[in-house]
Design a protein around this motif. Structure first.
Motif, PDB file in Angstrom:
ATOM      1  N   GLY A 165       0.763  -1.232   0.000  1.00 27.84           N
ATOM      2  CA  GLY A 165       0.000   0.000   0.000  1.00 27.84           C
ATOM      3  C   GLY A 165       0.796   1.285   0.000  1.00 27.84           C
ATOM      4  O   GLY A 165       0.294   2.336   0.397  1.00 27.84           O
ATOM      5  N   SER A 166       2.053   1.272  -0.469  1.00 28.18           N
ATOM      6  CA  SER A 166       2.843   2.500  -0.497  1.00 28.18           C
ATOM      7  C   SER A 166       2.325   3.487  -1.538  1.00 28.18           C
ATOM      8  O   SER A 166       2.657   4.676  -1.495  1.00 28.18           O
ATOM      9  CB  SER A 166       4.299   2.175  -0.798  1.00 28.18           C
ATOM     10  N   LYS A 167       1.574   2.980  -2.521  1.00 24.05           N
ATOM     11  CA  LYS A 167       1.059   3.780  -3.634  1.00 24.05           C
ATOM     12  C   LYS A 167       2.165   4.187  -4.615  1.00 24.05           C
ATOM     13  O   LYS A 167       2.051   5.193  -5.319  1.00 24.05           O
ATOM     14  CB  LYS A 167       0.330   5.030  -3.140  1.00 24.05           C
ATOM     15  N   TYR A 168       3.229   3.381  -4.647  1.00 21.72           N
ATOM     16  CA  TYR A 168       4.297   3.561  -5.630  1.00 21.72           C
ATOM     17  C   TYR A 168       4.667   2.204  -6.211  1.00 21.72           C
ATOM     18  O   TYR A 168       4.534   1.173  -5.540  1.00 21.72           O
ATOM     19  CB  TYR A 168       5.541   4.207  -5.004  1.00 21.72           C
ATOM     20  N   LEU A 169       5.152   2.220  -7.454  1.00 22.79           N
ATOM     21  CA  LEU A 169       5.684   1.006  -8.048  1.00 22.79           C
ATOM     22  C   LEU A 169       7.036   0.668  -7.422  1.00 22.79           C
ATOM     23  O   LEU A 169       7.787   1.564  -7.021  1.00 22.79           O
ATOM     24  CB  LEU A 169       5.852   1.178  -9.556  1.00 22.79           C
ATOM     25  N   TYR A 170       7.336  -0.621  -7.352  1.00 21.79           N
ATOM     26  CA  TYR A 170       8.651  -1.101  -6.914  1.00 21.79           C
ATOM     27  C   TYR A 170       9.359  -1.729  -8.103  1.00 21.79           C
ATOM     28  O   TYR A 170       8.724  -2.139  -9.083  1.00 21.79           O
ATOM     29  CB  TYR A 170       8.508  -2.132  -5.802  1.00 21.79           C
ATOM     30  N   GLN A 171      10.689  -1.824  -8.017  1.00 25.62           N
ATOM     31  CA  GLN A 171      11.469  -2.397  -9.107  1.00 25.62           C
ATOM     32  C   GLN A 171      12.569  -3.316  -8.569  1.00 25.62           C
ATOM     33  O   GLN A 171      13.174  -3.040  -7.533  1.00 25.62           O
ATOM     34  CB  GLN A 171      12.124  -1.301  -9.956  1.00 25.62           C
ATOM     35  N   SER A 172      12.788  -4.423  -9.295  1.00 25.55           N
ATOM     36  CA  SER A 172      13.874  -5.350  -9.002  1.00 25.55           C
ATOM     37  C   SER A 172      14.671  -5.565 -10.283  1.00 25.55           C
ATOM     38  O   SER A 172      14.105  -5.541 -11.387  1.00 25.55           O
ATOM     39  CB  SER A 172      13.312  -6.677  -8.481  1.00 25.55           C
ATOM     40  N   ILE A 173      15.985  -5.782 -10.146  1.00 20.18           N
ATOM     41  CA  ILE A 173      16.892  -5.852 -11.288  1.00 20.18           C
ATOM     42  C   ILE A 173      17.604  -7.201 -11.327  1.00 20.18           C
ATOM     43  O   ILE A 173      17.982  -7.752 -10.291  1.00 20.18           O
ATOM     44  CB  ILE A 173      17.947  -4.729 -11.195  1.00 20.18           C
ATOM     45  N   SER A 174      17.813  -7.726 -12.541  1.00 21.91           N
ATOM     46  CA  SER A 174      18.606  -8.943 -12.730  1.00 21.91           C
ATOM     47  C   SER A 174      19.679  -8.711 -13.783  1.00 21.91           C
ATOM     48  O   SER A 174      19.393  -8.201 -14.870  1.00 21.91           O
ATOM     49  CB  SER A 174      17.720 -10.110 -13.171  1.00 21.91           C
ATOM     50  N   HIS A 175      20.918  -9.093 -13.443  1.00 23.61           N
ATOM     51  CA  HIS A 175      22.037  -8.984 -14.379  1.00 23.61           C
ATOM     52  C   HIS A 175      22.479 -10.352 -14.897  1.00 23.61           C
ATOM     53  O   HIS A 175      23.519 -10.450 -15.563  1.00 23.61           O
ATOM     54  CB  HIS A 175      23.215  -8.279 -13.704  1.00 23.61           C
ATOM     55  N   ASP A 176      21.729 -11.412 -14.579  1.00 22.61           N
ATOM     56  CA  ASP A 176      22.136 -12.755 -15.009  1.00 22.61           C
ATOM     57  C   ASP A 176      20.975 -13.515 -15.655  1.00 22.61           C
ATOM     58  O   ASP A 176      20.740 -14.678 -15.378  1.00 22.61           O
ATOM     59  CB  ASP A 176      22.717 -13.542 -13.831  1.00 22.61           C
ATOM     60  N   GLN A 177      20.240 -12.804 -16.508  1.00 22.19           N
ATOM     61  CA  GLN A 177      19.177 -13.410 -17.309  1.00 22.19           C
ATOM     62  C   GLN A 177      18.069 -14.021 -16.445  1.00 22.19           C
ATOM     63  O   GLN A 177      17.520 -15.066 -16.770  1.00 22.19           O
ATOM     64  CB  GLN A 177      19.742 -14.456 -18.282  1.00 22.19           C
ATOM     65  N   GLY A 178      17.752 -13.336 -15.356  1.00 16.99           N
ATOM     66  CA  GLY A 178      16.608 -13.711 -14.543  1.00 16.99           C
ATOM     67  C   GLY A 178      16.846 -14.763 -13.488  1.00 16.99           C
ATOM     68  O   GLY A 178      15.912 -15.151 -12.779  1.00 16.99           O
ATOM     69  N   ARG A 179      18.082 -15.232 -13.353  1.00 20.02           N
ATOM     70  CA  ARG A 179      18.349 -16.273 -12.360  1.00 20.02           C
ATOM     71  C   ARG A 179      18.311 -15.723 -10.938  1.00 20.02           C
ATOM     72  O   ARG A 179      17.836 -16.390 -10.019  1.00 20.02           O
ATOM     73  CB  ARG A 179      19.689 -16.946 -12.648  1.00 20.02           C
ATOM     74  N   THR A 180      18.846 -14.526 -10.752  1.00 20.32           N
ATOM     75  CA  THR A 180      18.784 -13.870  -9.445  1.00 20.32           C
ATOM     76  C   THR A 180      18.314 -12.440  -9.634  1.00 20.32           C
ATOM     77  O   THR A 180      18.539 -11.823 -10.693  1.00 20.32           O
ATOM     78  CB  THR A 180      20.158 -13.857  -8.742  1.00 20.32           C
ATOM     79  N   TRP A 181      17.674 -11.909  -8.584  1.00 16.20           N
ATOM     80  CA  TRP A 181      17.100 -10.566  -8.646  1.00 16.20           C
ATOM     81  C   TRP A 181      17.459  -9.783  -7.392  1.00 16.20           C
ATOM     82  O   TRP A 181      17.614 -10.359  -6.308  1.00 16.20           O
ATOM     83  CB  TRP A 181      15.580 -10.643  -8.807  1.00 16.20           C
TER      84      TRP A 181
END
Length: 376
Positions: A246-262
């Motif tokens: 309920g923060s009312k903001y989008l969150y983001q996660s990043i992966s540098h190994d083709q989706g294996r870890t985030w």
């Protein structure tokens, strides 16, 4: 000399990445300070399905694909309430995107009352598939509330005249969008029966063997929901989350190994009504992000654009000024709304499918040239 040059290049690349971060997803915060005042994009909007009194009045979770000369759409359909009691999945087709067939039933809730939730329609190796999540609904399990008891992701295939159930594709998985290639394998996200977010990577492009990993993050950043994702020009993966906290903001996660870890999800500066978003890349190279940026309501439905996938700008409303609700129902809210978009590019247009008021399924066509985006 070669080693020194490589070291300098690595330093330059590192500096570029250091200037980019997961927080500033919106280039200019002021551009979305008054979402209802955004200019309205030119479009042609058509009904895919319109709810009728006494019939299937709840309609949500719409998805779209192109297969053998037709648009194909699927969505969840309930009698009155969202994800409560009987809920089936319907489908319809159209050759031009604006004149749609009568709705057919992909999978019914009878003879045994069941909860089915549409999870995507897509093509793979020349075949048309649909995903549906099946569960026994919510229940208490000790001190925890299980959102979807006995959750299964089930795959169906179109056989030319009807849909055929192929069986369970993945146990304990509420995916958000169909899997797509990320490197030499497929990637998608899954929430488990308790709503906990996981990422899923297949062993290859066949999608037969999956490794499912819990998304990192502790309270208060462990309540991520309904993400979309894309790959930027450098091959970095971006997951864009709805924050169920309920923060009312989008969150983001990043992966540098083709989706294996985030990475642990980071709160961005991009406002959100707490709803499902959709993102992708156009053939002209621009990335796009569709969401409800009004923190008070799911109106308008808006789009913004990015060249590098890190910072979005040029916001414009796709739909705004929703009509009033015609029918009451659980989780519909008290005001008109546009929500749960998915989009695809086809023949020079962006086609966005979504639910209006959780009652009607509509589709809007936007000519890419009408967005007036710079060419470089």
């Amino acid at each position: 000399m070669k080693i020194v040059c490589l070291m300098i290049l690595a330093a330059v690349i590192g500096a570029v990445h250091s200037d980019r971060n997961s927080v500033n997803l919106l280039q200019n915060r002021q551009s979305l300070i008054a979402p209802m005042q955004l200019p309205l994009a030119s479009s042609v909007t058509s009904p895919v399905y319109r709810a009728q009194a006494g019939q299937w009045q709840f309609n949500l979770h719409s998805y779209i694909a192109w297969y053998k000369g037709k648009f194909w759409a699927i969505w969840s359909s309930g009698k009155v309430n969202e994800d409560n009691g009987q809920q089936r999945i319907d489908y319809a087709t159209s050759s031009d995107g604006h004149h749609w067939s009568a709705a057919g039933v992909l999978v019914d809730s009878l003879p045994i009352p069941a909860l089915w939730i549409a999870r995507g329609i897509f093509t793979q190796n020349g075949h048309l598939y649909a995903f549906a999540a099946s569960s026994d609904g919510s229940r208490k399990n000790g001190m925890r509330s299980e959102a979807w008891h006995n959750l299964r992701l089930v795959r169906f295939e179109w056989y030319g005249s009807s849909w055929h159930k192929l069986g369970t594709y993945l146990d304990n998985c509420m995916n958000n969008f169909p899997p797509r290639p990320f490197g030499g394998h497929l990637f998608m996200t899954c929430r488990d029966s308790y709503g906990v977010m996981h990422t899923a990577v297949s062993s290859s492009l066949d999608g037969l063997h999956w490794t499912v990993t819990k998304l990192p993050g502790k309270p208060p950043v462990d309540d991520m929901s309904e993400p979309s994702w894309y790959i930027d020009p450098q091959g970095t993966g971006h997951l864009i989350f709805r924050d169920a906290g309920g923060s009312k903001y989008l969150y983001q996660s990043i992966s540098h190994d083709q989706g294996r870890t985030w990475s642990t999800p980071t709160r961005t500066n991009y406002p959100d009504a707490t709803s499902k978003n959709f993102s992708g890349r156009l053939s002209n190279g621009w990335y796009y992000l569709i969401n409800n940026p009004n923190q008070k309501a799911r109106d308008p439905l808006a789009i913004s654009f990015s060249r590098d996938g890190w910072s979005f700008s040029h916001p414009i409303a796709l739909r705004k000024g929703a009509p009033p609700l015609r029918y009451s129902g659980k989780h519909k809210g008290g005001h008109g709304s546009f929500q749960y978009p998915q989009a695809m590019e086809h023949r020079g247009s962006l086609w966005a499918i979504y639910s209006t008021n959780k009652e009607d399924i509509e589709i809007s066509e936007y000519k890419l040239s009408d967005f007036n985006l710079p060419k470089s």
